[in-house]
Design an enzyme around this catalytic site. Structure first.
Site, mmCIF file in Angstrom:
data_model
loop_
_atom_site.group_PDB
_atom_site.id
_atom_site.type_symbol
_atom_site.label_atom_id
_atom_site.label_comp_id
_atom_site.label_asym_id
_atom_site.label_seq_id
_atom_site.Cartn_x
_atom_site.Cartn_y
_atom_site.Cartn_z
ATOM 1 N N TYR A 199 1.269 -0.945 0.106
ATOM 2 C CA TYR A 199 -0.167 0.104 -0.339
ATOM 3 C C TYR A 199 0.478 0.972 -0.129
ATOM 4 O O TYR A 199 0.681 2.591 -0.431
ATOM 5 C CB TYR A 199 -0.686 -0.014 1.518
ATOM 6 C CG TYR A 199 -2.167 -1.458 1.434
ATOM 7 C CD1 TYR A 199 -2.847 -0.554 0.602
ATOM 8 C CD2 TYR A 199 -1.860 -2.605 1.715
ATOM 9 C CE1 TYR A 199 -3.678 -1.914 0.396
ATOM 10 C CE2 TYR A 199 -2.791 -3.389 1.648
ATOM 11 C CZ TYR A 199 -4.010 -2.908 1.109
ATOM 12 O OH TYR A 199 -5.032 -3.951 0.836
ATOM 13 N N ARG A 238 -3.515 5.416 3.576
ATOM 14 C CA ARG A 238 -5.364 4.814 4.152
ATOM 15 C C ARG A 238 -5.788 5.090 2.831
ATOM 16 O O ARG A 238 -6.567 4.073 2.916
ATOM 17 C CB ARG A 238 -4.960 5.240 4.663
ATOM 18 C CG ARG A 238 -5.051 5.549 6.282
ATOM 19 C CD ARG A 238 -5.630 6.167 7.669
ATOM 20 N NE ARG A 238 -6.063 5.726 7.792
ATOM 21 C CZ ARG A 238 -7.372 6.683 9.354
ATOM 22 N NH1 ARG A 238 -6.563 7.932 9.197
ATOM 23 N NH2 ARG A 238 -7.501 6.437 10.128
ATOM 24 N N ASN A 253 -13.536 -0.441 -5.651
ATOM 25 C CA ASN A 253 -13.117 -1.014 -6.523
ATOM 26 C C ASN A 253 -13.831 -1.071 -7.717
ATOM 27 O O ASN A 253 -15.092 -1.715 -8.133
ATOM 28 C CB ASN A 253 -13.272 -2.567 -6.154
ATOM 29 C CG ASN A 253 -12.009 -3.432 -6.803
ATOM 30 O OD1 ASN A 253 -11.884 -2.836 -7.655
ATOM 31 N ND2 ASN A 253 -11.863 -4.514 -6.703
ATOM 32 N N CYS A 256 -6.323 -6.537 -6.945
ATOM 33 C CA CYS A 256 -6.471 -5.688 -5.126
ATOM 34 C C CYS A 256 -5.544 -7.213 -4.287
ATOM 35 O O CYS A 256 -5.273 -7.042 -3.631
ATOM 36 C CB CYS A 256 -7.670 -5.609 -4.926
ATOM 37 S SG CYS A 256 -8.745 -6.534 -5.547
ATOM 38 N N HIS A 257 -5.711 -7.707 -4.956
ATOM 39 C CA HIS A 257 -5.280 -9.596 -4.010
ATOM 40 C C HIS A 257 -3.517 -9.178 -4.350
ATOM 41 O O HIS A 257 -2.797 -9.317 -3.397
ATOM 42 C CB HIS A 257 -5.865 -10.431 -4.726
ATOM 43 C CG HIS A 257 -5.397 -11.020 -5.757
ATOM 44 N ND1 HIS A 257 -5.981 -10.542 -7.009
ATOM 45 C CD2 HIS A 257 -4.012 -11.705 -6.863
ATOM 46 C CE1 HIS A 257 -5.388 -10.562 -7.988
ATOM 47 N NE2 HIS A 257 -4.221 -11.584 -8.387
ATOM 48 N N GLU A 316 0.573 -17.444 -9.797
ATOM 49 C CA GLU A 316 0.759 -16.565 -10.710
ATOM 50 C C GLU A 316 2.298 -16.990 -10.245
ATOM 51 O O GLU A 316 2.471 -16.056 -11.124
ATOM 52 C CB GLU A 316 0.101 -15.299 -10.240
ATOM 53 C CG GLU A 316 -1.306 -14.837 -10.303
ATOM 54 C CD GLU A 316 -1.399 -13.541 -10.221
ATOM 55 O OE1 GLU A 316 -0.937 -12.663 -10.210
ATOM 56 O OE2 GLU A 316 -2.510 -13.228 -11.197
#
Length: 114
Positions: free
Chosen positions: A24, A38, A47, A55-56, A84
């Site tokens: 992040y 944040r 999203n 987002c994963h 992946e």
DNA sequence: GCAATGACCTGCT
DNA sequence: CAGCAGGCCATTG
């Protein structure tokens, strides 16, 4: 359509290649706000484009994922990242923050770098 | 239109 | 070394 910091977040997250993960703080920094990590989470929460924003692939500074907010669950997220090609390692004894079962991403080798 | 909250991170005490 | 508090932008009710 908020051509602002928030939109930049999606751009950066969507720019993350497979087998790599970004934190992040890193996404926030690339977006142009090292202290706005944040809002990065909030941006992914809304999203606006599911299926397009991985987002994963976004994890904490420690390498742990977001428990409870994953699209299907931490177990699914871990399997997806691992599928992946992301490398997972057990939690260190001096840095154990088990976000999910204690599996953290190897930011040493799989953290996406510009 | 106003106010409050939100997947965090960093610095200081 | 550890714990606590603060800060920023945008979105939602």
């Amino acid at each position: 359509m908020s051509g602002t910091f928030n939109a930049k977040v999606y751009e950066v997250v969507k720019c993350i290649p497979e087998g790599k993960v970004a934190t992040y703080g890193q996404v926030a920094a690339l977006a142009g706000a090292p202290r706005n990590a944040r809002f990065v989470g909030y941006a992914l929460h809304v999203n606006p484009e599911p299926g397009v924003i991985p987002c994963h692939r976004v994890v904490f500074r420690d390498g742990s994922l977001a428990p409870g907010f994953a699209f299907g669950g931490p177990d699914e997220q871990r399997a997806l990242l691992e599928d992946e090609g992301v490398r997972f390692i057990p939690p260190a004894p001096h840095h154990d923050n088990a976000g999910d079962e204690g599996w953290v991403v190897d930011l040493k080798r799989c953290q996406w770098q510009c």
